[in-house]
Design an enzyme around this catalytic site. Structure first.
Site, PDB file in Angstrom:
ATOM      1  CG  LEU A  33     -13.609  22.560  49.769  1.00  0.00           C
ATOM      2  CD1 LEU A  33     -14.429  23.840  49.631  1.00  0.00           C
ATOM      3  CD2 LEU A  33     -14.521  21.347  49.870  1.00  0.00           C
ATOM      4  N   GLY A  36     -13.225  18.460  42.291  1.00  0.00           N
ATOM      5  CA  GLY A  36     -14.359  17.527  42.356  1.00  0.00           C
ATOM      6  C   GLY A  36     -15.460  18.103  43.237  1.00  0.00           C
ATOM      7  CG  HIS A  37     -14.798  18.728  47.491  1.00  0.00           C
ATOM      8  ND1 HIS A  37     -13.450  18.631  47.743  1.00  0.00           N
ATOM      9  CD2 HIS A  37     -15.384  17.763  48.255  1.00  0.00           C
ATOM     10  CE1 HIS A  37     -13.231  17.661  48.610  1.00  0.00           C
ATOM     11  NE2 HIS A  37     -14.376  17.109  48.929  1.00  0.00           N
TER      12      HIS A  37
HETATM   13  P1  AMP Z   1     -15.704  14.559  51.139  1.00  0.00           P
HETATM   14  O1  AMP Z   1     -15.260  15.948  51.442  1.00  0.00           O
HETATM   15  O2  AMP Z   1     -14.607  13.653  50.727  1.00  0.00           O
HETATM   16  O3  AMP Z   1     -16.621  14.000  52.195  1.00  0.00           O
HETATM   17  O4  AMP Z   1     -16.619  14.693  49.839  1.00  0.00           O
HETATM   18  C1  AMP Z   1     -17.713  15.555  49.804  1.00  0.00           C
HETATM   19  C2  AMP Z   1     -18.502  15.311  48.541  1.00  0.00           C
HETATM   20  O5  AMP Z   1     -17.660  15.529  47.407  1.00  0.00           O
HETATM   21  C3  AMP Z   1     -19.000  13.869  48.426  1.00  0.00           C
HETATM   22  O6  AMP Z   1     -20.295  13.876  47.851  1.00  0.00           O
HETATM   23  C4  AMP Z   1     -17.990  13.246  47.514  1.00  0.00           C
HETATM   24  O7  AMP Z   1     -18.497  12.141  46.794  1.00  0.00           O
HETATM   25  C5  AMP Z   1     -17.702  14.405  46.579  1.00  0.00           C
HETATM   26  N1  AMP Z   1     -16.426  14.193  45.909  1.00  0.00           N
HETATM   27  C6  AMP Z   1     -15.232  13.857  46.459  1.00  0.00           C
HETATM   28  N2  AMP Z   1     -14.292  13.677  45.519  1.00  0.00           N
HETATM   29  C7  AMP Z   1     -14.904  13.898  44.328  1.00  0.00           C
HETATM   30  C8  AMP Z   1     -14.481  13.860  42.963  1.00  0.00           C
HETATM   31  N3  AMP Z   1     -13.231  13.564  42.630  1.00  0.00           N
HETATM   32  N4  AMP Z   1     -15.396  14.154  42.010  1.00  0.00           N
HETATM   33  C9  AMP Z   1     -16.669  14.447  42.326  1.00  0.00           C
HETATM   34  N5  AMP Z   1     -17.136  14.507  43.589  1.00  0.00           N
HETATM   35  C10 AMP Z   1     -16.267  14.232  44.576  1.00  0.00           C
END
Ligand code: AMP
Length: 284
Positions: A33, A36-37
């Site tokens: 994490l 953004g997460h």
């Molecule tokens: P992931 O762990 O990459 O599958 O992402 C999980 C959630 O976090 C998804 O909804 C992504 O779009 C969101 N996410 C990933 N990177 C970012 C970021 N930089 N800003 C905002 N949300 C993000």
């Protein structure tokens, strides 16, 4: 914060919350994490009584040649970050718990998954839509939080929820960025120092496109070419695609760009692939 690994225990916990009339917010992730997460978790915390996050590196959204085995993980650090950002229940199922047998049922959002990232990852979005459907059925959230950083994914989930009448409010959250503009991503850990130095060119190209759009530029070819040149000038990056699309249908503008538009870009950087996007109109 409670950590739950079994579907049956999760369902019981959600039932208890529902008995108390609680509103449930859900944030699905693959872990490792970053802020953004965590911004998704904070948004969920602000609008719900119970916040459930999941960490599951979903095998069905990785092609055989992709990085499933190397995907970065940090279970302990992630749990701490979740607890500090308002998560009350962390769901961490094993692959066997999520897929007791190979899935015979797929959810495909066909019209939105023929271009952009689907060109290099043709089976990716059916894996995403399928696992999100499964997670929605397990958690039964009132609202679910997704990042705009993965713009095509967000559009796919919104359309899936609409088409299949899923009783979930899908909330899109702004892209979290590093100080130099690079969109945060778990996969940024793969970047060489050279590629990392050049990575801001994606956001720079998007900002330039937005400025051009604001100044009246509506020729899709010109907007695409300028972004391609900015990113293509970087020795450690190779453009995958540059596209200008309708924000909802994701249909590409071939010639004249409409008044509502998103520019989406992707570039290969060694074993990493960078993606980013920006609304060109001031819509949001
Ligand atoms: P992931 O762990 O990459 O599958 O992402 C999980 C959630 O976090 C998804 O909804 C992504 O779009 C969101 N996410 C990933 N990177 C970012 C970021 N930089 N800003 C905002 N949300 C993000």
């Amino acid at each position: 914060m409670e950590t739950i690994a079994r579907v049956a225990a999760l369902r019981e916990r959600v039932r208890e919350a529902r008995r108390q009339g609680q509103r449930v917010g859900f944030v699905p992730t693959m872990g490792f994490l970053h802020d953004g997460h965590l911004s998704l978790m904070r948004a969920a915390r602000a609008a719900n009584d119970l916040v459930i996050a999941s960490i599951f590196v979903n095998p069905t959204q990785f092609a055989p040649h992709e990085d499933l085995d190397q995907y970065p993980r940090d279970a302990e650090g992630d749990a701490l970050k979740c607890a500090e950002n308002g998560v009350q229940v962390l769901f961490t199922p094993t692959p066997e718990e999520m897929y007791p047998s190979p899935t015979a049922t797929w959810v495909s959002v066909d019209a939105l998954t023929r271009h952009l990232c689907a060109q290099t990852r043709p089976t990716h979005f059916r894996g995403v839509a399928t696992v999100v459907t499964k997670l929605f059925n397990m958690v039964q959230p009132d609202a679910a939080y997704f990042g705009e950083k993965d713009y095509q994914q967000l559009a796919v989930i919104r359309r899936m929820v609409l088409d299949l009448n899923m009783p979930v409010e899908v909330v899109g959250c702004p892209t979290g960025r590093e100080p130099d503009g690079v969109a945060m991503s778990s996969r940024n850990a793969y970047l060489t120092s050279e590629a990392r130095e050049q990575a801001p060119s994606l956001y720079r190209s998007l900002q330039a496109a937005r400025a051009a759009f604001a100044a009246g530029e509506r020729d899709a070819g010109t907007l695409r070419m300028q972004a391609r040149q900015t990113i293509g000038a970087q020795s450690a990056l190779e453009v995958d695609y540059v596209d200008v699309v309708d924000p909802d249908s994701l249909v590409s503008f071939e010639q004249r760009v409409g008044e509502r538009a998103v520019m989406a870009v992707a570039a290969f950087a060694g074993r990493a692939r960078l993606i980013d996007n920006l609304r060109l109109d001031p819509g949001q």
